[in-house]
Design a protein around this motif. Structure first.
Motif, PDB file in Angstrom:
ATOM      1  N   ALA A  67       0.855  -1.176   0.000  1.00  0.00           N
ATOM      2  CA  ALA A  67       0.000   0.000   0.000  1.00  0.00           C
ATOM      3  C   ALA A  67       0.900   1.238   0.000  1.00  0.00           C
ATOM      4  N   ASN A  68       0.319   2.400   0.199  1.00  0.00           N
ATOM      5  CA  ASN A  68       1.099   3.644   0.257  1.00  0.00           C
ATOM      6  C   ASN A  68       1.958   3.731   1.512  1.00  0.00           C
ATOM      7  N   ARG A  69       1.548   2.986   2.557  1.00  0.00           N
ATOM      8  CA  ARG A  69       2.292   3.002   3.814  1.00  0.00           C
ATOM      9  C   ARG A  69       2.399   1.586   4.346  1.00  0.00           C
ATOM     10  N   VAL A  70       3.583   1.238   4.820  1.00  0.00           N
ATOM     11  CA  VAL A  70       3.842  -0.078   5.401  1.00  0.00           C
ATOM     12  C   VAL A  70       4.581   0.128   6.704  1.00  0.00           C
ATOM     13  N   ASP A  71       4.127  -0.571   7.745  1.00  0.00           N
ATOM     14  CA  ASP A  71       4.805  -0.521   9.027  1.00  0.00           C
ATOM     15  C   ASP A  71       5.643  -1.787   9.186  1.00  0.00           C
ATOM     16  N   VAL A  72       6.885  -1.621   9.606  1.00  0.00           N
ATOM     17  CA  VAL A  72       7.773  -2.749   9.880  1.00  0.00           C
ATOM     18  C   VAL A  72       7.738  -2.980  11.383  1.00  0.00           C
ATOM     19  N   LEU A  73       7.223  -4.141  11.760  1.00  0.00           N
ATOM     20  CA  LEU A  73       7.017  -4.446  13.170  1.00  0.00           C
ATOM     21  C   LEU A  73       7.968  -5.540  13.631  1.00  0.00           C
TER      22      LEU A  73
END
Length: 79
Positions: A67-73
């Motif tokens: 998507a336009n934003r991805v969180d790396v957790l």
């Protein structure tokens, strides 16, 4: 490939040395490979058991489109 805002949390932010960065990638697999290449073993360790949050859904599927934003957790301990 599209530009994606990648946000890093906890150990992922420590490995990247930043909280966010804009990168070009189309899938989770491409992003993972890019992050490991950029940030080396420290990021590879985080991603080994961590995950990506794409459109609010946790994914480890390398074929998942971004998507336009991805969180790396990083991995989280339950409690």
């Amino acid at each position: 490939m599209a530009d994606v805002l990648v946000r890093f949390f906890a150990a992922a932010a420590e490995a990247a040395g930043r909280d966010e960065q804009t990168l070009s990638a189309s899938t989770v697999g491409e992003l993972r490979a890019d992050l490991e290449k950029r940030y080396g073993d420290a990021m590879a360790r985080v991603l080994r058991n961590g995950s990506f949050l794409v459109d609010g859904v946790v994914s480890r599927d390398p074929a998942k489109p971004l998507a336009n934003r991805v969180d790396v957790l990083p991995p989280f301990a339950g409690g």
